[in-house]
Structure formats: C-alpha cells, structure tokens
Design an enzyme around this catalytic site. Sequence first.
Site, mmCIF file in Angstrom:
data_model
loop_
_atom_site.group_PDB
_atom_site.id
_atom_site.type_symbol
_atom_site.label_atom_id
_atom_site.label_comp_id
_atom_site.label_asym_id
_atom_site.label_seq_id
_atom_site.Cartn_x
_atom_site.Cartn_y
_atom_site.Cartn_z
ATOM 1 N N CYS A 41 -49.515 -7.305 -21.322
ATOM 2 C CA CYS A 41 -48.758 -6.206 -21.709
ATOM 3 C C CYS A 41 -48.920 -6.076 -23.340
ATOM 4 C CB CYS A 41 -47.693 -5.902 -21.356
ATOM 5 S SG CYS A 41 -47.310 -6.175 -19.577
ATOM 6 N N ARG A 83 -56.155 -7.413 -24.646
ATOM 7 C CA ARG A 83 -55.331 -8.143 -24.093
ATOM 8 C C ARG A 83 -55.365 -8.113 -22.548
ATOM 9 N NH1 ARG A 83 -50.885 -9.665 -27.625
ATOM 10 N NH2 ARG A 83 -49.546 -9.978 -25.838
ATOM 11 N N TRP A 115 -49.582 -5.079 -17.645
ATOM 12 C CA TRP A 115 -50.358 -5.812 -16.793
ATOM 13 C C TRP A 115 -49.402 -6.160 -15.793
ATOM 14 C CZ3 TRP A 115 -50.406 -10.971 -15.052
ATOM 15 C CH2 TRP A 115 -51.397 -11.457 -14.721
ATOM 16 N N ASN A 161 -42.519 -6.113 -22.598
ATOM 17 C CA ASN A 161 -43.334 -7.220 -22.151
ATOM 18 C C ASN A 161 -42.398 -8.119 -21.903
ATOM 19 O OD1 ASN A 161 -45.460 -5.557 -23.077
ATOM 20 N ND2 ASN A 161 -45.852 -6.885 -24.938
ATOM 21 N N GLY A 162 -43.027 -8.835 -20.670
ATOM 22 C CA GLY A 162 -42.032 -10.176 -20.304
ATOM 23 C C GLY A 162 -41.566 -9.868 -18.896
ATOM 24 N N GLU A 167 -65.475 -26.305 -19.427
ATOM 25 C CA GLU A 167 -65.211 -25.095 -20.245
ATOM 26 C C GLU A 167 -66.588 -23.967 -19.645
ATOM 27 O OE1 GLU A 167 -63.205 -23.400 -21.683
ATOM 28 O OE2 GLU A 167 -64.315 -21.882 -23.071
ATOM 29 N N LYS A 208 -66.010 -20.525 -18.346
ATOM 30 C CA LYS A 208 -66.816 -18.980 -19.198
ATOM 31 C C LYS A 208 -67.461 -18.289 -18.010
ATOM 32 C CE LYS A 208 -65.209 -18.536 -22.030
ATOM 33 N NZ LYS A 208 -64.105 -19.256 -22.351
ATOM 34 N N GLU A 262 -65.006 -16.453 -15.263
ATOM 35 C CA GLU A 262 -64.117 -15.605 -15.818
ATOM 36 C C GLU A 262 -64.768 -14.287 -16.247
ATOM 37 O OE1 GLU A 262 -61.475 -16.752 -18.999
ATOM 38 O OE2 GLU A 262 -63.002 -17.613 -20.271
ATOM 39 N N HIS A 317 -69.013 -38.121 -3.482
ATOM 40 C CA HIS A 317 -67.776 -38.201 -2.648
ATOM 41 C C HIS A 317 -67.330 -36.662 -2.480
ATOM 42 C CE1 HIS A 317 -67.214 -42.057 -4.152
ATOM 43 N NE2 HIS A 317 -67.608 -41.784 -5.257
ATOM 44 N N LYS A 370 -55.677 -11.856 -22.397
ATOM 45 C CA LYS A 370 -56.211 -12.519 -23.408
ATOM 46 C C LYS A 370 -54.932 -13.472 -23.711
ATOM 47 C CE LYS A 370 -58.174 -13.878 -26.906
ATOM 48 N NZ LYS A 370 -59.519 -14.624 -26.623
#
Length: 612
Positions: free
Chosen positions: A2, A27, A76, A102-103, A484, A488, A491, A507, A607
């Site tokens: 948010c 964000r 969000w 926000n929160g 990583e 990438k 996402e 395995h 973000k």
Amino acid sequence: MCGIVGYVGSEQAAPILLDGLARLEYRGYDSAGIAVVSPRHELQVKKTVGRLRALSDLVHGGADVEGTIGMGHTRWATHGAPNDVNSHPHVSENGKFAVIHNGIIENYVELKEFLISQGVTFRSETDTEVVAQLLEFYYNECGDFFESVGRVLRRIEGAYALGMLCADCPDRIIAARKDAPLLLGFGEGCSFLASDATAIIKHTRDVVYMDDGEIAVLTRGGIQLYNAMQQPIEKEHHHIEWEVSAAEKGGYPHFMLKEIMEQPDALRHAIAPRLRGGEIVFDDLKLTPEKIRGFDRIFIVACGSSYHVGMVGKYNLEHLLRRSVEVALASEFRYSDPIVDDKTLVIIISQSGETLDTMAALREAKKRGAYILSIVNVVGSSIARESDDVLYTWAGPEIAVATTKAYSTQLAVLDMVGLCFAKLLGTVKEEEYADAVRELALLPDKVKETLGHCEDIQKYAAQHFHHESVFFIGRNLDYALGLEGSLKLKEISYIHSEAYASGELKHGTISLIEDGTLVIALGTYGPLFDKAMSNVIEVKARGADVLALTTESHRNEMAKTVDHVLTIPDTAAMLLPSLGVVPLQLFSYYIALQRGCDIDKPRNLAKSVTVE
Ligand code: G6P
C-alpha cells in the site's frame, strides 16, 4: 505494498495526489482512491479497483474534485477482496471522517463488534474501516479531532501508517505511525505526507521520518509533531539527496531494465568509498575490533532476494571467518526461539528497510541481546534507524518490484564486511584478501562487460520463453546464485522454476527431467567445475535442454557438452555470484518481455512487504 500520499497547500490537491500515487505504483497495488476536502468543507471520496489510470479517468485527471487538501492511497488487499468498496479512503458513517491506512489493525474484529453494538453500520470488509468509525464515535463524545485520534490510537492494536481527514477541520491532515513507514515533507506554504519519499520528492527534499507512536498535524503553515502522550516534540529534518530522475525510467522501457543497467554505477557507489590503499575501510561502522572478536555466532536474516544475498554470504563468510554463519528467513527466525545472546552478531539485509518480518526479526534479536548490523538501501528507513550499525548500499531508489541493483550492492557490501572482519580476525590469507580487494575494485567494470552480452541473452530468451518449468542447478556459490536466478524468473515471467543443489538432483528432482526440460546449469565456481559438469552430463543424458553459465576460462570445456553457453569474466571466487546474477536477471527480463508480462509490477507481488 500500500502507498500513502497527502497534501495540504494552496494548489489543487487531486493532481498532486494522483501524481504521487503514480510514483508509488511500483510498490504493488490492486485498487486506489483519493479524498479531497471541497471549498465548501465537504469530503469528496473517489476510489476504484484496478490501475491508477481508472481512478484518474474517474476524476478526469483530478478536475472533478476541487480542493487544496487531500489524501491518496493505493491498496494491496489483505482484509477483504480488492474491490471498490474495500478500497481506501474509508469514510465514517456520517461522512465526516476519511482514513487511509497501511498495515493491519489486529483487533479490528473486537472493535467492529463493539461499534456494531453501538449501532454503527459498516460498509466494507476491511480492518481499516474501524478506524474511520471509531474516529466518528469518539468525536461524538469529545468534539475534538486531535483528541479523537489519540483515543483511537489507544484502542487499536497492530501496525499502521494512518492519514486522517475530518470535514469539520478542513485545514489539517492528522497522521500517525506504528510499525509501518511514514514520512512528512515540508514545503513553502504546503505540507506533505507519504509512505515513501518517491511520492513527494518532486515537491520537497526536506523530510522528517516519523517514528512509532508519533502523531503529526499537517497544515499549510507547517507540521507539528507529537509523541504518543500527545505532547509536542521537535525532530531532526533529513535532506533527500537523490534526484527525481532516479525514480523515472529515463528512456528505458522498464524500470527493471534501467536498474539492471545501472548496476555498474550502483556498485561503484557502494564499493569505491570503502576501498582505500588496498584495504577495506568502513568509516560508517561503529563496531569496535574487540566487539567483532567477541562474537561467537553470526546470523544473517532477511526475506526474498535479500535472503538469497545471505545464502551467498554464508558460503563466503564461513570460508573467510572460519565461524559458523546461519542464514534465516526473517519470517521463520522471529518465531523460532533463536539461540541469540549478547555474543551474537545479527546481520539484517533489506533493500527497503521496511519489510515487516525483517523488522520483527531485528527486534526479536535485539531483545535477546544481539548486536544488529544492517545492510540497507533506503536511507532513514525503520530498519536502518533501529539497528546498532547500518551500512548503506547507496544503490539509489529501486522501483521495479523485482530487485536487481539492490541485490548486487547488498552482496558487494556483505562480501566487504566478510573480508574486513576476516582481516581483523586474521582468518584470511594475505594473497586471498589482496586479490579479492583488487577484484572488488574491478567489479563495476566487469559487470559492465557482462551487460555487453545482452543480445546473446535476448536470443536465448526468444528460444526458451515458451517453457513452463525451468530448473536451475549449481553447487556451492552457484547453488546460492541459482536461488536468486530462479526467483527472478518466476516472479516476473510466471514460469514455474526451482533451484537445486546439483548434488541433490539424484535424490528426487532428476525424475522431473525429460526430453526438452530446460535446465540452467550454473558452473562458474572453479573449484567444483568438474563436479558441475558431471551433473550437466546427467541431465543431458535424460534429454534436458541445457543453457550453461560459466566463466570465460571454462567456456571451451563447457561448450564440449552444452550447446548454449553464456560467460562472465573471471574474478575472485567469492565475487562470482556478483557477476553471475547479471545474465540471469537479463534472461528473466527478456523471457518476461517475450511473454508480454507486466515486468515492473508483477501480479500479486509488492516491492515493500509491510504486512506479515
Ligand atoms: C519483496 C520484494 C523482493 C525483496 C523482498 C525483501 O518480496 O519484491 O524483491 O527481495 O521483498 O525486501 P527487502 O526490502 O527487505 O529487501
């Protein structure tokens, strides 16, 4: 996640709010809204699900909502689906109070039941609406906006950055913060509120970062801050150094590509001031040599890509320091009853400095007596301020949700911490230290050289973008790098992808390899190159389509087995992931481009993750 922006001044508020929200788009959000107080002191609230464009169209770029004071929000969704009703601002029943938040208000169910028992009718499914309704409830009792805010803050539990408007007090916005970022901007005859400096930098660089428990009253004449007891306080102002252009695309089609390309400069900023006469020097570190010698345990704690930096760091720091280093996901660490005391060093890594789980992990470690050294990009962020020591990465603002230059600079700073401590402890050989320092100085140029292979990578992406499942394999530092690379790819391109330690293939994972499966084989780490090759041969034998990454000195050897080989320049072993990550970032970028994905704002992602 948010975003919040607020303005009170003499200009029309709506266009300023829409522009500020556009700068916070990165964000991640699913709906947006604004509240503006009209010259007739009426609250005008406009909100809609979807992209900001929809909100802007709804209010004709702001022309439909006249007024010089207002607040904007990008949401969000957490509590309640993303839809028009659940979007912020939320308004109290009598239409006098508007709230953006926000929160998460953790005790909202209990508060909602209380308010319903008092006859209040709720419109949305959100936790935030209780704040608007409670404001009205207390205002009916005391008739004072500021006092009502104080009463609300004493009732709510959880995390919040709040912006609040009251139609009866049309000259002010009241803001409050606990466990969610919020900053105040000081202008000439105007004041600003924002969850992130990016939203207001165009208007002012003079800011104050709010701390937990603080309340601010924003008017045209200035901003007055109060502590949790509602007593006035004064705080130090900060000057934002970076330029507006740093948060703009500057001719690139996407922020992600721009930020990938900025890595040589970002690394130069992070490394050069800390190299002097062949030594690593941290002028910005408060830790004393005695304290460093006294640590018997080291944790690296982070989330997402920052956690992957920690994975590389574990290999490098254990090798350099001859001490065990544990890497922990912040969301796990905070609830794991970690073995941490006053002889523990906890290295916290965070681009934003605001990730809620990372922040909570920091506090947990601090409570247990640990020394907190954080590696952070955003200056003045919560994590930076609550740490005992902070090393900034100086990468400049990172806008694309998928991190690139922040990852690279975090890694360089962590490697430098390892080398610096190892020199002090006498656990690294002179030649190895000298070689690593020399190569660190060359790293920005070697990254630039690697970026020069863009076209090859684009070509491979065009050949491989149709795959629905990809495996990254590697050993040691290449395994950490693969984590990583795989993140990438998934996402931003939404391709299912996994990273495995090559030795683990047998395995289980090898059963998934069949004709045409794409395997990205990472073979940059020289000491285990032969072992990496054996694994490449194994997957080739099962029909995999292998794209390999290795160093220039191993190219010919790799090319004997694999058709497609990408290379990076040779460097000190510990720095290989710093170069290796670059082709993987570009590969993900070009694959996502081929697939027509929303690269800078991938679905469902944010973000800065400021909820649990
Ligand atoms: C989000 C971002 C990631 C980032 C992670 C941790 O998931 O999309 O790119 O790695 O948060 O964020 P931090 O700001 O703490 O590094």
